[in-house]
Write a protein that holds these residues in place. Structure first.
Motif, PDB file in Angstrom:
ATOM      1  N   LEU A   1     -32.145  -3.681 -24.412  1.00  0.00           N
ATOM      2  CA  LEU A   1     -31.998  -3.642 -25.866  1.00  0.00           C
ATOM      3  C   LEU A   1     -31.336  -2.351 -26.318  1.00  0.00           C
ATOM      4  O   LEU A   1     -30.596  -2.333 -27.310  1.00  0.00           O
ATOM      5  CB  LEU A   1     -33.358  -3.812 -26.548  1.00  0.00           C
ATOM      6  N   ARG A   2     -31.579  -1.266 -25.602  1.00  0.00           N
ATOM      7  CA  ARG A   2     -30.883  -0.018 -25.921  1.00  0.00           C
ATOM      8  C   ARG A   2     -29.383  -0.166 -25.689  1.00  0.00           C
ATOM      9  O   ARG A   2     -28.561   0.300 -26.494  1.00  0.00           O
ATOM     10  CB  ARG A   2     -31.456   1.125 -25.076  1.00  0.00           C
ATOM     11  N   ALA A   3     -29.018  -0.836 -24.599  1.00  0.00           N
ATOM     12  CA  ALA A   3     -27.599  -1.088 -24.342  1.00  0.00           C
ATOM     13  C   ALA A   3     -27.013  -1.998 -25.415  1.00  0.00           C
ATOM     14  O   ALA A   3     -25.878  -1.796 -25.864  1.00  0.00           O
ATOM     15  CB  ALA A   3     -27.422  -1.714 -22.963  1.00  0.00           C
ATOM     16  N   GLU A   4     -27.802  -2.990 -25.842  1.00  0.00           N
ATOM     17  CA  GLU A   4     -27.341  -3.898 -26.888  1.00  0.00           C
ATOM     18  C   GLU A   4     -27.093  -3.146 -28.193  1.00  0.00           C
ATOM     19  O   GLU A   4     -26.136  -3.449 -28.925  1.00  0.00           O
ATOM     20  CB  GLU A   4     -28.371  -5.002 -27.102  1.00  0.00           C
ATOM     21  N   MET A   5     -27.943  -2.173 -28.507  1.00  0.00           N
ATOM     22  CA  MET A   5     -27.750  -1.381 -29.723  1.00  0.00           C
ATOM     23  C   MET A   5     -26.432  -0.612 -29.678  1.00  0.00           C
ATOM     24  O   MET A   5     -25.675  -0.577 -30.654  1.00  0.00           O
ATOM     25  CB  MET A   5     -28.910  -0.407 -29.897  1.00  0.00           C
ATOM     26  N   ILE A   6     -26.156   0.002 -28.532  1.00  0.00           N
ATOM     27  CA  ILE A   6     -24.919   0.774 -28.405  1.00  0.00           C
ATOM     28  C   ILE A   6     -23.707  -0.144 -28.520  1.00  0.00           C
ATOM     29  O   ILE A   6     -22.732   0.166 -29.230  1.00  0.00           O
ATOM     30  CB  ILE A   6     -24.913   1.541 -27.070  1.00  0.00           C
ATOM     31  N   LEU A   7     -23.754  -1.273 -27.837  1.00  0.00           N
ATOM     32  CA  LEU A   7     -22.636  -2.213 -27.912  1.00  0.00           C
ATOM     33  C   LEU A   7     -22.486  -2.777 -29.321  1.00  0.00           C
ATOM     34  O   LEU A   7     -21.369  -2.996 -29.789  1.00  0.00           O
ATOM     35  CB  LEU A   7     -22.838  -3.344 -26.900  1.00  0.00           C
ATOM     36  N   ALA A   8     -23.602  -3.000 -30.004  1.00  0.00           N
ATOM     37  CA  ALA A   8     -23.530  -3.535 -31.364  1.00  0.00           C
ATOM     38  C   ALA A   8     -22.874  -2.535 -32.315  1.00  0.00           C
ATOM     39  O   ALA A   8     -22.088  -2.921 -33.186  1.00  0.00           O
ATOM     40  CB  ALA A   8     -24.926  -3.896 -31.863  1.00  0.00           C
ATOM     41  N   ILE A   9     -23.184  -1.258 -32.153  1.00  0.00           N
ATOM     42  CA  ILE A   9     -22.522  -0.249 -32.992  1.00  0.00           C
ATOM     43  C   ILE A   9     -21.018  -0.307 -32.773  1.00  0.00           C
ATOM     44  O   ILE A   9     -20.221  -0.194 -33.706  1.00  0.00           O
ATOM     45  CB  ILE A   9     -23.049   1.163 -32.665  1.00  0.00           C
ATOM     46  N   GLY A  10     -20.627  -0.492 -31.506  1.00  0.00           N
ATOM     47  CA  GLY A  10     -19.203  -0.491 -31.177  1.00  0.00           C
ATOM     48  C   GLY A  10     -18.486  -1.796 -31.409  1.00  0.00           C
ATOM     49  O   GLY A  10     -17.250  -1.816 -31.452  1.00  0.00           O
ATOM     50  N   PHE A  11     -19.222  -2.912 -31.556  1.00  0.00           N
ATOM     51  CA  PHE A  11     -18.561  -4.221 -31.656  1.00  0.00           C
ATOM     52  C   PHE A  11     -18.920  -5.035 -32.900  1.00  0.00           C
ATOM     53  O   PHE A  11     -18.186  -5.969 -33.235  1.00  0.00           O
ATOM     54  CB  PHE A  11     -18.928  -5.081 -30.438  1.00  0.00           C
TER      55      PHE A  11
END
Length: 311
Positions: free
Chosen positions: A232-242
């Motif tokens: 979920l932490r990775a998902e947060m970072i990707l969501a900020i970027g995408f």
């Protein structure tokens, strides 16, 4: 964003679903390459209906336990019984153009698990209960392995496998007259189903919150918080970027400066390698030109919708 706070509180003490039904690793070797050899083989992949859930007497229910690919069944059972050496995860790499590069096919993973459970029905009918039990518990084990990965689509697949296998176990134990074991499996299935709902909700909340660039800083702070599951932490970072893919203004005019600044600031954090890779892809995606944004946004939206197909 307020809802995400409640999600975080739950993940600090998540309920274990099927741990008691997973196979214990034994012997030597490495089970990961064996399972991945099956899951990466997409040649001739076909969707297999979950015959165990169809009414008795239906064509789907009657075909459950037939036409089983014994080689794949034996391989996955062996993979579940062996330890998995450190380093098998991550299975996919964050990518600026594709979001994730190298994701497993949901059709292959889910259908191969159903192959195992369908084969277990055949073993049960032929009186080999111990092997049938091991085959279904192998699906629980493989599902829990996938939940250890950093890509949220793989975690979703793992949750699905675990829940479906617990459903099959509950019915199987019931047919054998093992009421306490059946009740325990059924209770675990309920917990697993709740876990799926919570996971889907968490991913959706993250993707929705990130549409607005004003939420980027709060999501970045959560991504740096080790209390959250790594995926979920990775998902947060990707969501900020995408997630600007759902923001018409950013898609047309360019990525918001605040969004880019938050991603740049995250680069100063000491992130685990898996999160650093996600950050690299997110920063690259946020720096794309108009053509790149169009192509990347299509991929991000398609991936978000694919998660629903798994369920």
């Amino acid at each position: 964003m307020d809802s995400l706070a409640a999600v975080r509180a739950w993940y600090q003490r998540p309920a274990d679903a099927g741990g008691a039904f997973a196979l214990r690793p034994r012997g030597s070797g490495d089970g990961a390459p064996i399972a991945l050899a099956v899951w990466r083989d997409t040649v001739g992949a076909a969707w297999r209906p979950f015959g165990d859930t169809f009414p008795q007497g239906s064509r789907q229910y009657q075909s459950w336990g037939r036409n089983v690919a014994s080689d794949d069944v034996d391989s996955l059972l062996a993979a579940a019984r062996r330890p998995w050496r450190t380093g098998w995860s991550p299975l996919a790499a964050p990518d600026a153009g594709q979001v994730w590069r190298g994701l497993l096919s949901p059709v292959v993973v889910v259908s191969s698990a159903r192959e195992l459970m369908s084969g277990a029905r055949l073993e049960e009918q032929q009186g080999r209960r111990a092997r049938a039990d091991s085959m279904v518990r192998a699906v629980v084990t493989l599902g829990r392995r996938l939940q250890e990965d950093v890509a949220t689509p793989h975690v979703a697949l793992g949750l699905r496998l675990e829940r479906d296998a617990l459903h099959v176990l509950a019915g199987m134990y019931g047919r054998w007259g093992r009421s306490p074991a059946s009740d325990s499996a059924r209770a675990a299935e309920v917990r697993a189903d709740e876990g799926i709902a919570r996971w889907r909700n968490a991913v959706r909340l993250i993707q929705t919150a990130a549409v607005l660039p004003d939420h980027a800083a709060a999501l970045a702070a959560a991504a740096a918080d080790p209390a959250w599951p790594l995926a979920l932490r990775a998902e947060m970072i990707l969501a900020i970027g995408f997630a600007w893919a759902y923001n018409g203004s950013e898609l047309a005019k360019g990525i918001d400066a605040n969004r880019r600044a938050v991603l740049d600031a995250l680069a100063d954090e000491r992130l685990p390698p898996a999160l650093a890779a996600a950050l690299g892809a997110a920063r690259a995606a946020a720096a794309m030109d108009f053509k790149g944004r169009i192509e990347s946004s299509v991929r991000y939206r398609m991936l978000a919708q694919t998660e629903w197909l798994v369920f």
